[in-house]
Design a protein around this motif. Structure first.
Motif, PDB file in Angstrom:
ATOM      1  N   PRO A 199       0.869  -1.275   0.055  1.00  0.00           N
ATOM      2  CA  PRO A 199      -0.061  -0.053  -0.225  1.00  0.00           C
ATOM      3  C   PRO A 199       0.792   1.205   0.043  1.00  0.00           C
ATOM      4  N   TYR A 200       0.377   2.394  -0.648  1.00  0.00           N
ATOM      5  CA  TYR A 200       1.225   3.493  -0.732  1.00  0.00           C
ATOM      6  C   TYR A 200       2.268   3.617  -1.462  1.00  0.00           C
ATOM      7  N   THR A 201       2.255   2.292  -2.512  1.00  0.00           N
ATOM      8  CA  THR A 201       3.560   2.487  -3.472  1.00  0.00           C
ATOM      9  C   THR A 201       3.229   3.677  -4.475  1.00  0.00           C
TER      10      THR A 201
ATOM     11  N   SER B 219      -8.728   1.821  -3.267  1.00  0.00           N
ATOM     12  CA  SER B 219      -7.444   1.308  -2.761  1.00  0.00           C
ATOM     13  C   SER B 219      -6.714   2.037  -1.937  1.00  0.00           C
ATOM     14  N   HIS B 220      -5.485   1.680  -1.683  1.00  0.00           N
ATOM     15  CA  HIS B 220      -4.538   2.470  -0.969  1.00  0.00           C
ATOM     16  C   HIS B 220      -3.313   2.695  -1.629  1.00  0.00           C
ATOM     17  N   MET B 221      -3.168   2.592  -2.971  1.00  0.00           N
ATOM     18  CA  MET B 221      -2.167   3.160  -3.727  1.00  0.00           C
ATOM     19  C   MET B 221      -1.904   4.661  -3.832  1.00  0.00           C
ATOM     20  N   HIS B 222      -0.605   5.016  -4.059  1.00  0.00           N
ATOM     21  CA  HIS B 222      -0.589   6.262  -4.013  1.00  0.00           C
ATOM     22  C   HIS B 222       0.279   6.886  -5.671  1.00  0.00           C
TER      23      HIS B 222
ATOM     24  N   GLY C 158       4.328  13.951   0.669  1.00  0.00           N
ATOM     25  CA  GLY C 158       5.027  12.847   0.400  1.00  0.00           C
ATOM     26  C   GLY C 158       4.526  11.641   1.449  1.00  0.00           C
ATOM     27  N   ILE C 159       5.105  10.448   1.062  1.00  0.00           N
ATOM     28  CA  ILE C 159       4.825   9.312   1.794  1.00  0.00           C
ATOM     29  C   ILE C 159       6.266   8.973   2.684  1.00  0.00           C
ATOM     30  N   ALA C 160       5.645   9.034   4.132  1.00  0.00           N
ATOM     31  CA  ALA C 160       6.835   8.836   5.101  1.00  0.00           C
ATOM     32  C   ALA C 160       7.607   7.538   5.007  1.00  0.00           C
ATOM     33  N   ARG C 161       7.033   6.507   4.595  1.00  0.00           N
ATOM     34  CA  ARG C 161       7.430   5.151   4.579  1.00  0.00           C
ATOM     35  C   ARG C 161       8.110   4.794   3.038  1.00  0.00           C
ATOM     36  N   ARG C 162       8.353   5.857   2.274  1.00  0.00           N
ATOM     37  CA  ARG C 162       8.653   5.462   0.778  1.00  0.00           C
ATOM     38  C   ARG C 162       9.927   4.607   0.640  1.00  0.00           C
ATOM     39  N   GLU C 163      10.867   4.834   1.482  1.00  0.00           N
ATOM     40  CA  GLU C 163      12.036   3.862   1.369  1.00  0.00           C
ATOM     41  C   GLU C 163      11.795   2.404   1.832  1.00  0.00           C
TER      42      GLU C 163
END
Length: 394
Positions: free
Chosen positions: A228-230, A270-273, A369-374
């Motif tokens: 999720p949040y890709t 969905s939960h994608m980004h 931005g997505i905090a958990r990107r890495e």
């Protein structure tokens, strides 16, 4: 890159409609048609009408008792006996409730995908797009996930039966293409590929990397379940590497791709980004692969996408612009030429409270931005490595 393209459409497919509040609403297709017409990117010479799928064609995938249930529940006033059985066929829940005229409408959806295959395999066109199709969740004897008849499975079965084609099915919907996968899970002549949000958190709950096919079909099934949040960069990294590897490994005669556009950050289901960028770049990759491996034979269908105002018309229009090799597609990435037509915006803005986008691509500078990107990127790379372990590098 050469080749002509056909846009497969029939007005009766717009009757595939559960009710006004249902997220799977045919206005998505009307919005896209209007946008393409306003662009001058679709004319009558490019459009192909068609007949509904026959019972013989549907029965290559669906069970006879299921067809009978769909037909009986399509009556304006179904017999109470059939209503009492509706749940066992998946036609009683909120996702896929039975409706009057359901059999005819779903048959027209399936007929469109068959017509697209016929157009390409007969040589009438190099590419064919059927945006009304993409009902990839329907199972052999059960409706599911807004899908009554699995038009994609029916079209693939038709391509196998009539043309003996070796088919690569590419599913880019955010939900796993489960119905198509299970239809051909043991068939070595049909390779099913699905890149989707992991089923740990999303319907239908399947599509793990361990699902690789069975018996003779082992290895002809590839799943890329993403976190999720890709975001765009990780999605495209996984897609590019995997789709090139699987296409080179399988060497198909025909590519059939499904273009749900619900991995977009604005999609409510969905939960994608991801942004519109993947819906611009991904069809270009498939286009190149079709000309490299299948002499251009490429059929595309619609699928999911539930931000029907801001996302679906742009994504699906860009797909057609790519398939038809329209010059506008080459200029969309240039900011000065990326505006949507004001005629389309003026016509439809009054129909929705959501502000319509004015540009083809999203302005990502305004996105959080997505905090958990890495971490997300790392996990997706691990998944990709496991999924591709049996496919040789090119």
């Amino acid at each position: 890159m050469s080749g002509n393209s056909l846009f497969v459409h029939h007005g009766k497919a717009l009757n595939y409609r559960f009710h006004d509040q249902h997220p799977f609403h045919p206005i998505r297709l009307q919005l896209t048609l209007d946008l393409l017409h306003d662009l001058g990117a679709l004319d009558s010479s490019q459009m192909l009408s068609y007949a509904p799928a026959t019972e013989e064609q549907l029965l290559r995938v669906h069970h006879p008792t299921y067809l009978e249930a769909v037909k009986q529940l399509s009556s304006p006033s179904p017999d109470p006996v059939w209503i009492s059985r509706a749940a066992q066929y998946g036609l009683m829940d909120d996702d896929t409730p039975y409706f009057a005229g359901m059999h005819e409408a779903a048959s027209y959806v399936a007929g469109g995908s068959i017509a697209a295959v016929d157009a390409v395999m007969s040589g009438a066109s190099t590419h064919a797009l059927h945006l009304g199709g993409g009902l990839h969740h329907a199972l052999s004897a059960k409706a599911a996930g807004f899908c009554v008849y699995n038009d994609v499975s029916v079209a693939i079965a038709y391509a196998r039966h009539i043309y003996g084609a070796r088919v690569l099915y590419v599913d880019t919907d955010v939900h796993h293409g489960d119905g198509v996968q299970w239809s051909f899970y043991s068939d070595p002549e049909v390779c099913t590929y699905s890149i989707h949000e992991t089923g740990k958190y999303l319907f239908p709950g399947t599509g793990a990397v361990q699902e690789r096919g069975e018996h003779q079909g082992y290895g002809a099934c590839l799943n890329i379940p993403l976190q999720p949040y890709t975001e765009d960069e990780s999605w495209m990294e996984c897609f590019k590497e995997s789709i090139h590897r699987v296409t080179d490994y399988f060497k198909p005669d025909l590519i059939i791709s499904l273009h749900g556009c619900d991995a977009h950050a604005l999609d409510p289901l969905s939960h994608m980004h991801c942004s519109m960028a993947i819906y611009s770049e991904m069809p270009s990759i498939l286009h190149d692969l079709a000309h490299a491996y299948t002499n251009g034979r490429w059929v595309a269908v619609g699928g999911g996408g539930y931000d029907i105002w801001r996302v679906v018309p742009r994504a699906w229009s860009m797909l057609w612009l790519e398939m038809s090799h329209h010059p506008l597609k080459l200029s969309i990435n240039q900011l000065s030429q990326s505006k949507l037509p004001t005629t389309w915006l003026d016509k439809w803005q009054s129909q929705t409270h959501v502000p319509l986008p004015t540009d083809w691509l999203d302005d990502l500078s305004r996105w959080e931005g997505i905090a958990r990107r890495e971490e997300i990127t790392s996990k997706n790379r691990e998944t990709l490595a496991v999924a591709l372990q049996d496919y040789p590098a090119i």
